[in-house]
Design an enzyme around this catalytic site. Sequence first.
Site, mmCIF file in Angstrom:
data_model
loop_
_atom_site.group_PDB
_atom_site.id
_atom_site.type_symbol
_atom_site.label_atom_id
_atom_site.label_comp_id
_atom_site.label_asym_id
_atom_site.label_seq_id
_atom_site.Cartn_x
_atom_site.Cartn_y
_atom_site.Cartn_z
ATOM 1 N N GLU A 150 42.953 33.455 41.304
ATOM 2 C CA GLU A 150 41.829 32.722 40.699
ATOM 3 C C GLU A 150 42.280 31.501 39.896
ATOM 4 O O GLU A 150 42.002 31.387 38.702
ATOM 5 C CB GLU A 150 41.009 33.686 39.822
ATOM 6 C CG GLU A 150 40.506 34.879 40.618
ATOM 7 C CD GLU A 150 39.838 35.957 39.770
ATOM 8 O OE1 GLU A 150 39.690 35.755 38.558
ATOM 9 O OE2 GLU A 150 39.479 36.993 40.327
ATOM 10 N N ASN A 191 45.186 34.118 45.951
ATOM 11 C CA ASN A 191 43.959 34.918 46.030
ATOM 12 C C ASN A 191 42.846 34.214 45.260
ATOM 13 O O ASN A 191 43.068 33.728 44.149
ATOM 14 C CB ASN A 191 44.263 36.290 45.403
ATOM 15 C CG ASN A 191 43.260 37.350 45.790
ATOM 16 O OD1 ASN A 191 42.827 37.404 46.945
ATOM 17 N ND2 ASN A 191 42.883 38.199 44.845
ATOM 18 N N HIS A 227 33.548 39.066 46.718
ATOM 19 C CA HIS A 227 32.632 39.853 45.877
ATOM 20 C C HIS A 227 31.236 39.318 46.178
ATOM 21 O O HIS A 227 30.853 38.246 45.693
ATOM 22 C CB HIS A 227 32.976 39.693 44.393
ATOM 23 C CG HIS A 227 34.294 40.303 44.045
ATOM 24 N ND1 HIS A 227 34.500 41.657 44.057
ATOM 25 C CD2 HIS A 227 35.481 39.758 43.705
ATOM 26 C CE1 HIS A 227 35.757 41.934 43.718
ATOM 27 N NE2 HIS A 227 36.386 40.782 43.509
ATOM 28 N N GLU A 255 39.052 41.634 48.364
ATOM 29 C CA GLU A 255 38.364 42.412 47.316
ATOM 30 C C GLU A 255 36.894 42.614 47.675
ATOM 31 O O GLU A 255 36.000 42.464 46.828
ATOM 32 C CB GLU A 255 38.478 41.707 45.953
ATOM 33 C CG GLU A 255 39.899 41.442 45.508
ATOM 34 C CD GLU A 255 40.006 40.886 44.090
ATOM 35 O OE1 GLU A 255 39.014 40.916 43.339
ATOM 36 O OE2 GLU A 255 41.109 40.409 43.754
ATOM 37 N N ASP A 257 33.316 43.673 48.077
ATOM 38 C CA ASP A 257 32.260 44.607 47.686
ATOM 39 C C ASP A 257 30.937 43.864 47.778
ATOM 40 O O ASP A 257 30.904 42.630 47.780
ATOM 41 C CB ASP A 257 32.483 45.267 46.310
ATOM 42 C CG ASP A 257 32.803 44.307 45.188
ATOM 43 O OD1 ASP A 257 32.427 43.120 45.291
ATOM 44 O OD2 ASP A 257 33.417 44.742 44.208
#
Length: 733
Positions: A150, A191, A227, A255, A257
């Site tokens: 990030e 990432n 996300h 990641e 979700d």
Amino acid sequence: MTVLAAILAGVGWADVASAETVSLRELAQSRGIAFGSAVSAASLAGDASYARTLGSEFGVVTPEDAMKWAVLRPARDTFRWGDADAIVDAAVANGQGVRGHTLVWHSSLPAWLTGGSFTTTELRDVLKEHVQTTVRRYAGRVKFWDVANEVLNNDGSPRAGFWLERLGEEYIADVFRWAHEADPAAVLYLNEYGAETHGPKADALYALVRSLKEQGVPIHGVGLQAHLTGSSRPDQLPALLRRFTGLDVDVAVTELDVRIPVPVTPAGLASQAEVYRQVTAACLAVARCVSITVWGFTDRRSWIGATYPGWGAATLFDDDLATKPAYRSVADVLTRTDPNAPVGHWPLDDPAGTVAADVSGNGHDATVRGAKADGRVPHVTAFAGDGATTEASTGAPVLNTDGSFTVSAWVSMYSTGVPGVVASQDGETRSAFYLMYQKSTGRWEFTVPSADGTEVTWLTARSASAPVLKRWTHLTGVYEAPTRQLRLYVDGVPDGTRDGVTAWRSTKPFRIGRSLSGGRFDGAISDVRAWNRALPAGEVTGISDRTVAAWGFDNAAIDSSPFGRGTSLNSSGATYDSNALKLDGTGCAEGYGPALRTDRSWTITARVNLAAKGAARTVISQSGTVRDAFYLQYHQSYDRWAVIVPSADATGSDWQQVLSTAPPALNTWTTLSAVYDAQAATLALHVDGVRQGDPLPAVKSWPSTGRIHIGCSGTGGRFNGLIDDVKAYVPAA
Ligand code: G3I
């Protein structure tokens, strides 16, 4: 037949009694990717059913928090390895891979670090020590690292935070270099979140990765976190992932979700299932997408509830570890192989060179004996046959040769002096088919011998056309069992048939570049595909398409061709308008590298709308060192459209150019096309479909390896107006 085998053999999902006994881990593996989950150290240690499901369903794990500074590094001189070790040990015992997370992040940092007083040098030392101690400890056990996490703001600017403020932007490259030093075998990722759709953040991430690659920083992958919510529409994900792979890095969903409003409703669960389905399909659609990791697998343990009040239920399993619709949609995508897809597909551009990966997902990797040749576009290699010793062979048969089948390949032949087999599949005594160049007839042939014996009749579909040496040619051989017909297509066009053929079943390896008895091909071979069906003519046209770059500029600088090269806008003077590239005379779009082999034939088309003259206005060019290898542009000295090929990459070279017959009209959409024919050594320009005078003869060209530019050249000449639908084809049609 195991349940997995039944599913892979095409038995419907519903027909398999206990389908869910096939884990996502196995299904994903059968498709050539890994399926993983973040893992909470506390749950792994204290929740047996959590640990069981994690172990059985997932092929790779990411410590959710255990490797963050705040957990791993309670004090300057203390590492607390307990949680991380427990996760890594359990994974290794379970045969799971591990993705380390994360070496440098602005968040979850301990107070002694953020509140400490360090000089820049001291802080660099602390960071280097942290990175190298951690990476070394897990070398050989943690294969992938989210090295930096990030690092960008949503507007694409560097994220202000502890590391940037204290160490400056260089810290990112440093951390990759240090991690690589500590474990040269580790696969190192950058990432990021919020880069799953086109926009400033995705563009900035692309530019950052490109710049790191250009500096020689050891970065091997880009992780998109994903996300998402039930209303996300990740339909741009395949193109975005491919854009990164154009920079020669792997990609992964790291990641995933999908949060939905709670309490959950059937509609919410269905929207969630659809988003999971799309993300899974996106990764499968991109050859270098290596894994999908979910950020927690059960609603019992997820970060969402605490962070997004009113939202939750973001994972694949509910609180009781029962599978949700989202689980079934992921399993379904991983299960459902497209019945029309090839059963073997070898791009033959593998960097290592000893294994040709089968990207069809059917596991028919081929062992390669041979060298690398230049492929159809720069930076893409091909298999090089030498006519004597080279080949690539699978371990098992790929095609059911007694039923309908198709085999295709791009080839560039070096010599007609030897018969050369492009693809075949072994029987006991003969190959069951030969897609080849036949020296004795001087033609392409698709041949099936009448039997697997020594005394046979050779049944051949032979081309009328003769091969052109060193010209990439697309060959397709089709055997249609019901009509007993062999068909040969050259460059997508029917070029020979043979009736009355009954092919027989062969059960030995598939070969590229030779047959069972030899017949080694002398030339380059690329992109071999095999299907257990007879491709209709329309599909053969599709697979022989010569487009090597295509920019539609629909709010993104994405090359939608199979080569999917990355391109980005280089300044605020370049924007999008009405699904076109809008340039104000200061900006342009640039590729990471070249798109065309400029010493070979090429055709470029573009739609342009010129808003201002007064200077050179380049539509497209590809740089060399001193000159660009070609310029398609508005030429201000003549007030004409022009295609220019400098005779050499040197000052003082000749400007070999073709001009339009009339001046361009301003603010008018015009279609330009430039055609360079390397065989004929001619250069031509077409305006709105009309050729402008005779082609220029005796044109010299040279190979350029610089960037492709749209809207400028390597030295300026910036376009003012709109550019749309830029396409490049090779060879010239
Ligand atoms: O373990 C302590 C516990 O002892 C204590 O009682 C409790 C009180 O708040 O905190 C617990 O630690 C929390 C930890 O999660 C475990 O639950 C931390 O406060 C909390 O900050 C931490 O949140 C994590 C967050 O990153 C910050 O590190 C989440 O679990 C984790 O899912 C989340 O993951 C991030 C990725 O690393 C990067 N991308 C975004 C993603 C979601 O934010």
